[in-house]
Write an enzyme that holds these catalytic residues in place. Structure first.
Site, PDB file in Angstrom:
ATOM      1  N   CYS A  79      93.768  23.669  83.466  1.00 36.76           N
ATOM      2  CA  CYS A  79      95.523  23.602  83.667  1.00 36.76           C
ATOM      3  C   CYS A  79      95.477  23.115  85.043  1.00 36.76           C
ATOM      4  O   CYS A  79      94.849  21.942  85.249  1.00 36.76           O
ATOM      5  CB  CYS A  79      96.095  24.828  83.550  1.00 36.76           C
ATOM      6  SG  CYS A  79      97.845  24.510  83.676  1.00 36.76           S
ATOM      7  N   HIS A 181      95.488  25.738  78.243  1.00 32.97           N
ATOM      8  CA  HIS A 181      94.981  27.026  78.541  1.00 32.97           C
ATOM      9  C   HIS A 181      94.217  27.499  77.180  1.00 32.97           C
ATOM     10  O   HIS A 181      94.577  28.210  76.284  1.00 32.97           O
ATOM     11  CB  HIS A 181      95.937  28.282  78.570  1.00 32.97           C
ATOM     12  CG  HIS A 181      96.611  28.074  80.081  1.00 32.97           C
ATOM     13  ND1 HIS A 181      95.793  28.429  81.134  1.00 32.97           N
ATOM     14  CD2 HIS A 181      97.588  27.352  80.474  1.00 32.97           C
ATOM     15  CE1 HIS A 181      96.756  28.441  82.374  1.00 32.97           C
ATOM     16  NE2 HIS A 181      97.821  27.578  81.993  1.00 32.97           N
ATOM     17  N   GLU A 183      92.397  29.851  76.979  1.00 32.74           N
ATOM     18  CA  GLU A 183      92.043  31.401  76.633  1.00 32.74           C
ATOM     19  C   GLU A 183      93.434  32.054  76.228  1.00 32.74           C
ATOM     20  O   GLU A 183      93.441  33.058  75.627  1.00 32.74           O
ATOM     21  CB  GLU A 183      91.910  32.003  78.334  1.00 32.74           C
ATOM     22  CG  GLU A 183      93.245  31.908  79.244  1.00 32.74           C
ATOM     23  CD  GLU A 183      93.247  30.781  79.852  1.00 32.74           C
ATOM     24  OE1 GLU A 183      94.292  30.691  80.730  1.00 32.74           O
ATOM     25  OE2 GLU A 183      92.753  29.742  79.565  1.00 32.74           O
TER      26      GLU A 183
END
Length: 201
Positions: A79, A181, A183
């Site tokens: 990001c 992202h 994750e």
């Protein structure tokens, strides 16, 4: 060991959880020696470009990051972390980035809702080990108001459409960036992180 640079601008718990799922050991650090000793680096990030660069500079990590990358150590920017790799950002002014990749960061075009928040598809723009075992147009999770506008086209692995083309995955040698992202992107994100780890190991 993966060194996650903890400069106060990252959603780091979910990133560590995702890496743990892959049995990858990571450490949050601002210690230059730990970064030098690590096998790879992750530069996470949410928030403002200038604040992030100020924090990295104040921690004395700018030269360390540049030196480690120049020596060939793999680095992943997530990001805002990806945006910091570039020459400049025009977020509320004009600010110098790390200059690891050629290009500039600008605000997403106003004809769409900003910030760009939510799931969007990635179209593959080049063959890469990063997208192994992923179909074209896979979904990942974005949260950002700025994006890379000018870049070297040869570095573009994947992009999405949001008020125009948004570079979403970039890769040049040992430098990899993901505007979204991983994750927070479920199984797809885990696969992307696994592919990254396979690619650099």
């Amino acid at each position: 060991m993966i060194a996650i640079i903890d400069y106060g601008a990252g959603n780091i718990k979910s990133l560590q959880f995702a890496l743990a799922k892959l049995n990858k050991e990571s450490i949050l650090t601002t210690d230059p020696q730990v970064i030098k000793d690590a096998a790879s680096i992750i530069l996470p990030g949410v928030g403002a470009f200038k604040d992030a660069m100020d924090a990295i500079n104040e921690l004395g990590l700018t030269d360390v990051i540049k030196q480690e990358v120049q020596s060939g150590k793999p680095i992943l920017g997530i990001c805002l972390g990806m945006q910091l790799f570039y020459d400049k950002s025009y977020e509320d002014g004009e600010w110098e980035g790390l200059g690891l990749l050629r290009g500039n960061v600008s605000r997403i075009k106003e004809q769409v809702k900003v910030p760009h928040m939510g799931w969007n598809t990635i179209a593959k723009r080049a063959e890469s080990p990063l997208t192994l075992n992923l179909t074209d147009n896979f979904y990942v999770y974005f949260v950002h108001s700025y994006a890379v506008e000018k870049l070297e086209e040869a570095t573009l692995v994947g992009s999405t459409e949001y008020g125009g083309r948004v570079p979403a995955i970039v890769q040049q040698g040992n430098i990899t960036g993901m505007q979204f992202h991983p994750e927070k992107s479920g199984d797809i994100g885990i696969q992307l992180l696994a592919n990254y780890e396979e690619m650099i190991s």
